[in-house]
Design a protein around this motif. Sequence first.
Motif, mmCIF file in Angstrom:
data_model
loop_
_atom_site.group_PDB
_atom_site.id
_atom_site.type_symbol
_atom_site.label_atom_id
_atom_site.label_comp_id
_atom_site.label_asym_id
_atom_site.label_seq_id
_atom_site.Cartn_x
_atom_site.Cartn_y
_atom_site.Cartn_z
ATOM 1 N N HIS A 1 -3.179 9.624 0.573
ATOM 2 C CA HIS A 1 -2.392 8.557 1.200
ATOM 3 C C HIS A 1 -1.440 9.103 2.252
ATOM 4 O O HIS A 1 -1.274 8.500 3.318
ATOM 5 N N ASP B 1 -8.994 4.770 4.001
ATOM 6 C CA ASP B 1 -8.863 4.358 2.606
ATOM 7 C C ASP B 1 -9.763 3.155 2.370
ATOM 8 O O ASP B 1 -9.581 2.104 2.999
ATOM 9 N N HIS C 1 0.824 -1.208 0.000
ATOM 10 C CA HIS C 1 0.000 0.000 0.000
ATOM 11 C C HIS C 1 0.866 1.269 0.000
ATOM 12 O O HIS C 1 0.671 2.163 -0.820
ATOM 13 N N TRP D 1 -12.976 6.996 -0.246
ATOM 14 C CA TRP D 1 -12.460 7.364 1.062
ATOM 15 C C TRP D 1 -13.604 7.781 1.962
ATOM 16 O O TRP D 1 -14.586 8.353 1.486
ATOM 17 N N HIS E 1 -7.244 -2.126 -2.361
ATOM 18 C CA HIS E 1 -5.801 -2.351 -2.174
ATOM 19 C C HIS E 1 -5.378 -2.070 -0.734
ATOM 20 O O HIS E 1 -4.319 -2.499 -0.308
HETATM 21 FE FE FE Z 1 -4.781 3.334 -0.831
#
Ligand code: FE
Length: 193
Positions: free
Chosen positions: A74, A157, A27, A123, A161
Amino acid sequence: MPFELPRLPYDRTALQPHLSAESLDLHHGRHYRAYLDAVNARIAGTDLEDLALDELVRHSQGSLFDAAAQAWNHGFYFQCLHPRGGGDPHGRLAELVTRHFGDMRRLRDEFDQAALGLFGSGWVWLVQHPGGALAIQTTRNAGTPLTGNSTPLLACDIWEHAYYTDYQNERARYLQAFWKLVNWDFVASQLRD
Ligand code: FE
């Protein structure tokens, strides 16, 4: 200056057993890096090169926005986690949670429902509106509160993934782990005066 991948604010093994080192390697080390690489490739040699990442997010569209917003989101998300996180907020943040949600359980329920109800990737955020009120917000894909008027306080998140390595497609189990890692001190530090 190209954007560099910030170091994780903790060891790659530090969030275990909630998030594995393998998951963080993928990630942080691959997805987050790929977004930054994509931003750098698109701004190289242009007059956008001197903008800070948050300014770039606010002043871009299309594929550059997608990469810049994902990079910013991120960076924010990894700061929202901490190996000694979890529990409940305290101080002014706790008072605001009580005022605007009733209690932490209701905040968490609303946040979880937003996360579980989000179709596809995106998100979930705890934000502070300009008037001071706290609220839950969802954004799709690379969307981010940075392009609106509210201040992001906490991000989760919800792209697969983020959790597939540890929880496959079980988003609810990832959310349970997420709450055990939330860095409330960081969240509180984002509050407006
Ligand atoms: Fe992510």
